[in-house]
Design a protein around this motif. Sequence first.
Motif, PDB file in Angstrom:
ATOM      1  N   PRO A  53      -0.693   7.307  10.237  1.00  0.00           N
ATOM      2  CA  PRO A  53       0.521   7.720   9.536  1.00  0.00           C
ATOM      3  C   PRO A  53       0.455   7.324   8.057  1.00  0.00           C
ATOM      4  N   SER A  54       1.102   8.092   7.215  1.00  0.00           N
ATOM      5  CA  SER A  54       1.206   7.725   5.808  1.00  0.00           C
ATOM      6  C   SER A  54       1.975   6.418   5.688  1.00  0.00           C
ATOM      7  N   PRO A  55       1.492   5.461   4.876  1.00  0.00           N
ATOM      8  CA  PRO A  55       2.204   4.185   4.725  1.00  0.00           C
ATOM      9  C   PRO A  55       3.651   4.348   4.281  1.00  0.00           C
ATOM     10  N   SER A  56       3.954   5.447   3.588  1.00  0.00           N
ATOM     11  CA  SER A  56       5.335   5.661   3.134  1.00  0.00           C
ATOM     12  C   SER A  56       6.306   5.777   4.307  1.00  0.00           C
ATOM     13  N   ARG A  57       5.775   6.066   5.486  1.00  0.00           N
ATOM     14  CA  ARG A  57       6.628   6.209   6.668  1.00  0.00           C
ATOM     15  C   ARG A  57       7.092   4.862   7.216  1.00  0.00           C
ATOM     16  N   TYR A  58       6.343   3.807   6.947  1.00  0.00           N
ATOM     17  CA  TYR A  58       6.666   2.552   7.620  1.00  0.00           C
ATOM     18  C   TYR A  58       6.652   1.310   6.733  1.00  0.00           C
ATOM     19  N   ASP A  92       3.685  12.703  14.343  1.00  0.00           N
ATOM     20  CA  ASP A  92       4.104  14.104  14.426  1.00  0.00           C
ATOM     21  C   ASP A  92       3.584  14.765  15.705  1.00  0.00           C
ATOM     22  N   GLU A  93       2.460  14.244  16.213  1.00  0.00           N
ATOM     23  CA  GLU A  93       1.817  14.828  17.380  1.00  0.00           C
ATOM     24  C   GLU A  93       2.569  14.444  18.666  1.00  0.00           C
ATOM     25  N   GLU A  94       2.236  15.129  19.748  1.00  0.00           N
ATOM     26  CA  GLU A  94       2.798  14.775  21.049  1.00  0.00           C
ATOM     27  C   GLU A  94       2.315  13.375  21.431  1.00  0.00           C
ATOM     28  N   PRO A  95       3.232  12.451  21.754  1.00  0.00           N
ATOM     29  CA  PRO A  95       2.838  11.070  22.058  1.00  0.00           C
ATOM     30  C   PRO A  95       1.758  10.950  23.126  1.00  0.00           C
ATOM     31  N   LYS A 152      -6.595   3.835   2.441  1.00  0.00           N
ATOM     32  CA  LYS A 152      -7.006   5.063   1.755  1.00  0.00           C
ATOM     33  C   LYS A 152      -8.221   5.687   2.445  1.00  0.00           C
ATOM     34  N   CYS A 153      -9.158   4.838   2.870  1.00  0.00           N
ATOM     35  CA  CYS A 153     -10.338   5.337   3.563  1.00  0.00           C
ATOM     36  C   CYS A 153      -9.950   5.928   4.920  1.00  0.00           C
ATOM     37  N   LEU A 154      -9.041   5.266   5.606  1.00  0.00           N
ATOM     38  CA  LEU A 154      -8.573   5.790   6.888  1.00  0.00           C
ATOM     39  C   LEU A 154      -7.911   7.155   6.715  1.00  0.00           C
ATOM     40  N   LEU A 155      -7.061   7.273   5.700  1.00  0.00           N
ATOM     41  CA  LEU A 155      -6.371   8.542   5.466  1.00  0.00           C
ATOM     42  C   LEU A 155      -7.358   9.648   5.102  1.00  0.00           C
ATOM     43  N   THR A 156      -8.434   9.295   4.396  1.00  0.00           N
ATOM     44  CA  THR A 156      -9.462  10.272   4.057  1.00  0.00           C
ATOM     45  C   THR A 156     -10.100  10.852   5.317  1.00  0.00           C
TER      46      THR A 156
END
Length: 293
Positions: free
Chosen positions: A36-41, A71-74, A19-23
């Motif tokens: 990345p959002s945890p919901s992705r993985y 989502d960004e360019e690798p 949560k802190c990282l996402l903030t």
Amino acid sequence: MRVILHPGAHCTDEGRLVKCLLTNADRFLPRGVVIPSPSRYRRLLPTVLNKLEAAEAAEDARDVMCDLLIDEEPDSVERVLLSHENLFCVPKLALSGGRFYRKAERRLETMTRLFDGDQVELFLALRNPASFLPALFHASPFEALVELTGGFDPQHFRWSDLIERIRNTLPDMPITIWCNEDSPLIWAEIIRAMAGLQPNEKITGGFTLLAEIMSQKGMKRFRNYLADHPDIGEEEKRLVMVAFLEEFAIEGALEEELDLPGWTDALVEKLTEIYEHDTIQIARMPGVRFLAP
């Protein structure tokens, strides 16, 4: 690319780290750091690893996973930060075979094959078995501790065994370790280390855990102190935290309720002594960065 992996341990930060990282995600992104959002993985990653344990990764497996995570360019991404406390196993299996996370090194080895060509790094919080085992037990479906421990004496388990197994299997994998009990004092340092930031670089939420154990009055005075001393170093800052906690800690916040049949004061003391010696041994291991106040 660096793949920064935080697989717990269970019953440590309770999701507050991610949560802190996402903030801070928008702050980190210009530096090539992606959260990345945890919901992705959360479901995807264990499924992929389970399949790869019995087979070789397809040539495009890494690129497919990156497309799903990023989502960004690798080419613009330098770090991807992933947090998944069940990556090694679910809580009820954490002590199976008389070891902490007996499949951990295999899972990490599979991660390195999935992200072939990238640098996978491990970030792991440890917890005193005196409180860790009761917490695991309450997080499991078991009705007796012996079911969780597999009949092994609680004094049998060593975190150093886990780290040594990982080092032997993956000698080139960078490992960063800290004690969960120290997290309120080094929370900002943990976040910066995961994101690859320099000491004292500004982040949001660096005192989140401290605020959970210190009164509002104490936190206000602490923040005022920092405002009056903008050039204070990290080591001195931690000493100030300790000083403020001595006066303004919330009553009972630093105590853990160990509600478990047979969990005597003598056993808690012995497990704590073992843990302290164990962490000293881990801190001395080559290739291990040990974060401490």
